[in-house]
Design a protein around this motif. Structure first.
Motif, short mmCIF file in Angstrom:
data_model
loop_
_atom_site.label_atom_id
_atom_site.label_comp_id
_atom_site.label_asym_id
_atom_site.label_seq_id
_atom_site.Cartn_x
_atom_site.Cartn_y
_atom_site.Cartn_z
N ILE A 1 0.90 -1.15 0.21
CA ILE A 1 -0.09 0.14 0.10
C ILE A 1 0.99 1.22 0.03
N GLU A 2 0.82 2.21 -0.90
CA GLU A 2 1.38 3.62 -1.05
C GLU A 2 0.25 4.44 -0.84
N GLY A 3 0.63 5.68 -0.57
CA GLY A 3 -0.45 6.64 -0.38
C GLY A 3 0.23 8.01 -0.07
N SER A 4 -0.53 9.18 -0.43
CA SER A 4 0.28 10.57 -0.02
C SER A 4 -0.94 11.48 0.11
N ILE A 5 -0.64 12.54 0.82
CA ILE A 5 -1.54 13.65 1.02
C ILE A 5 -0.85 14.90 0.64
N THR A 6 -1.65 16.10 0.60
CA THR A 6 -0.89 17.39 0.52
C THR A 6 -1.33 18.30 1.76
N GLU B 1 4.24 11.54 1.82
CA GLU B 1 4.26 10.02 1.49
C GLU B 1 3.98 9.22 2.72
N LEU B 2 3.08 8.31 2.61
CA LEU B 2 2.78 7.37 3.84
C LEU B 2 3.84 6.55 4.05
#
Length: 124
Positions: free
Chosen positions: A65-70, A117-118
């Motif tokens: 699982i990869e993920g990102s926020i701003t 990034e997570l």
């Protein structure tokens, strides 16, 4: 230059998240070339938006699982510089690494947009 100033929205308590924390790591190098970090944790406020969100990445050696926020904020997040590692941001119980900080002052004086990034990458 854009004429839209979104400062009122980014500072609105109904829109802003005040539960963000930043772990800043100052790095020093000893005589043997080994780095060590001294951490300082600071609470800050910002507007968190979805970047890529959580994604299942399938690869030949497995999936993860990869993920990102701003995060749009006036807090001076860093993606690493001389003497400092990239900031670690904690939001909603998950930790993210700041990987890119962009000047967003065109839309509101003093704001940055930080892509995060997570971590850790989790296997699936």
């Amino acid at each position: 230059m854009p004429l839209l100033d979104v400062t009122d929205v980014l500072n609105d308590p109904m829109f802003q998240d005040t539960s963000l924390t930043c772990t800043r790591q100052a790095q020093t190098i000893d005589a043997n070339g080994m780095a060590s970090n001294a951490q300082a944790v600071t609470r800050f406020a910002g507007v968190v938006t979805n970047d890529t969100g959580d994604q299942l990445m399938r690869r030949a050696d497995g999936s993860r699982i990869e993920g990102s926020i701003t995060i749009h904020t006036r807090f001076g997040l860093i993606d690493g510089k001389i003497g400092f590692d990239a900031d670690l941001v904690t939001w909603q119980g998950r930790q993210y690494t700041v990987v890119n900080v962009r000047d967003w002052s065109t839309y509101g004086r003093g704001f940055v947009a930080a892509q995060c990034e997570l971590i850790p990458l989790s296997g699936g």
